[in-house]
Design a protein around this motif. Structure first.
Motif, PDB file in Angstrom:
ATOM      1  N   ASP A 119       0.807  -1.229   0.000  1.00 54.79           N
ATOM      2  CA  ASP A 119       0.000   0.000   0.000  1.00 54.79           C
ATOM      3  C   ASP A 119       0.838   1.275   0.000  1.00 54.79           C
ATOM      4  OD1 ASP A 119       0.983   0.061   2.552  1.00 54.79           O
ATOM      5  OD2 ASP A 119      -0.958  -0.116   3.564  1.00 54.79           O
TER       6      ASP A 119
ATOM      7  N   THR B 201      -9.964 -10.030 -13.578  1.00 51.86           N
ATOM      8  CA  THR B 201      -9.512  -8.785 -14.189  1.00 51.86           C
ATOM      9  C   THR B 201     -10.642  -8.221 -15.024  1.00 51.86           C
ATOM     10  OG1 THR B 201      -8.604  -9.970 -16.098  1.00 51.86           O
ATOM     11  CG2 THR B 201      -7.090  -9.487 -14.276  1.00 51.86           C
ATOM     12  N   ASP B 202     -10.708  -6.903 -15.042  1.00 55.69           N
ATOM     13  CA  ASP B 202     -11.737  -6.231 -15.822  1.00 55.69           C
ATOM     14  C   ASP B 202     -11.099  -5.009 -16.456  1.00 55.69           C
ATOM     15  OD1 ASP B 202     -13.998  -5.205 -16.961  1.00 55.69           O
ATOM     16  OD2 ASP B 202     -14.916  -4.546 -15.081  1.00 55.69           O
ATOM     17  N   GLY B 203     -10.716  -5.150 -17.728  1.00 58.35           N
ATOM     18  CA  GLY B 203     -10.033  -4.054 -18.394  1.00 58.35           C
ATOM     19  C   GLY B 203      -8.688  -3.800 -17.735  1.00 58.35           C
ATOM     20  N   GLY B 204      -8.509  -2.615 -17.203  1.00 59.39           N
ATOM     21  CA  GLY B 204      -7.257  -2.270 -16.539  1.00 59.39           C
ATOM     22  C   GLY B 204      -7.296  -2.469 -15.041  1.00 59.39           C
ATOM     23  N   THR B 205      -8.314  -3.166 -14.544  1.00 58.06           N
ATOM     24  CA  THR B 205      -8.480  -3.362 -13.105  1.00 58.06           C
ATOM     25  C   THR B 205      -8.212  -4.811 -12.723  1.00 58.06           C
ATOM     26  OG1 THR B 205     -10.158  -1.626 -12.989  1.00 58.06           O
ATOM     27  CG2 THR B 205     -10.084  -3.175 -11.156  1.00 58.06           C
ATOM     28  N   ALA B 206      -7.458  -5.002 -11.648  1.00 62.10           N
ATOM     29  CA  ALA B 206      -7.222  -6.345 -11.109  1.00 62.10           C
ATOM     30  C   ALA B 206      -7.993  -6.477  -9.805  1.00 62.10           C
ATOM     31  CB  ALA B 206      -5.732  -6.571 -10.868  1.00 62.10           C
ATOM     32  N   LEU B 207      -8.733  -7.555  -9.661  1.00 63.05           N
ATOM     33  CA  LEU B 207      -9.482  -7.821  -8.438  1.00 63.05           C
ATOM     34  C   LEU B 207      -8.757  -8.895  -7.638  1.00 63.05           C
ATOM     35  CD1 LEU B 207     -13.085  -7.972  -9.973  1.00 63.05           C
ATOM     36  CD2 LEU B 207     -11.899  -6.004  -8.973  1.00 63.05           C
ATOM     37  N   CYS B 208      -8.520  -8.610  -6.356  1.00 63.44           N
ATOM     38  CA  CYS B 208      -7.746  -9.518  -5.522  1.00 63.44           C
ATOM     39  C   CYS B 208      -8.458  -9.791  -4.208  1.00 63.44           C
ATOM     40  CB  CYS B 208      -6.364  -8.924  -5.214  1.00 63.44           C
ATOM     41  SG  CYS B 208      -5.346  -8.608  -6.659  1.00 63.44           S
TER      42      CYS B 208
END
Length: 213
Positions: free
Chosen positions: A11, A24-31
């Motif tokens: 962070d 992942t969604d486009g330029g976003t990573a979900l974690c």
């Protein structure tokens, strides 16, 4: 990376997160956060490097390597014998570059924070700030009695300030002012080190003595 793979996310304020990539969604990573802990890349001792402005691009190198080693703050200052004396506009541009170098070095070396690179300040202000730290050490080429090692092993410490002079060394009045402000003169040994070598050698010694190397 593909969903299900593990990764570490920082962070930028000293905490690492062990995560699993879920999508992942486009330029976003979900974690999904599996665990969190203090960043391993951050040293337990807070070291501030006060560095007299050197000639050319030496400061770029010093900032990069100091951040890699573990410095938490770098403070450029002007000394009586500083050859480099850029005007305010040039200093502002240099500061932007040094901060970019610090960020890149922090990312490359796995730091948990991006160390601060302060605005360039006069010697008197740098001495005042450094003197508030303990130990506050003046790396002085003419010191013959007190070694850096002796100063570091005198007592445990959680912070340290290292003050390094320019290519021509400290003026006599600067040494006196530093000692009056509470800094301790220390030697790095019988060999006179270049201004870009001395801070890195001293920083490595501090981190080693504090158990961070």
């Amino acid at each position: 990376m593909k969903p299900g793979e593990k990764l570490t996310v920082c962070d930028g304020t000293g905490t690492d997160y062990q995560c699993t990539l879920t999508g992942t969604d486009g330029g976003t990573a979900l974690c999904h956060v599996d665990a969190r802990a203090p960043s391993r890349g951050e040293p337990s001792v807070h070291v501030t490097l006060y560095m007299a402005l050197p000639k050319g691009d030496k400061m770029d190198f010093i900032v990069q390597k100091a951040v890699e080693l573990g410095a938490c703050r770098v403070v450029p200052y002007t000394a009586a014998r500083s050859v480099s004396r850029p005007d305010a506009k040039a200093l502002a541009k240099k500061a932007v570059r040094w901060r970019k170098i610090a960020r890149e070095a922090a990312q490359q070396s796995g730091r948990g924070r991006v160390p601060e690179v302060a605005d360039c300040m006069p010697f008197a202000e740098a001495v005042r700030q450094a003197g508030a730290c303990a130990p506050a050490l003046l790396l002085y080429e003419s010191e013959r009695q007190n070694s850096l090692r002796a100063a570091l092993t005198a007592r445990p410490f959680a912070e340290a300030a290292l003050m390094v002079g320019p290519e021509g060394g400290f003026a006599a009045e600067e040494v006196q002012a530093a000692c009056e402000a509470g800094l301790v003169r220390v030697s790095l040994g019988p060999r006179i080190l270049r201004c870009e070598t001395a801070p890195l050698a001293a920083l490595a010694a501090v981190l080693y003595e504090s158990g961070n190397l």
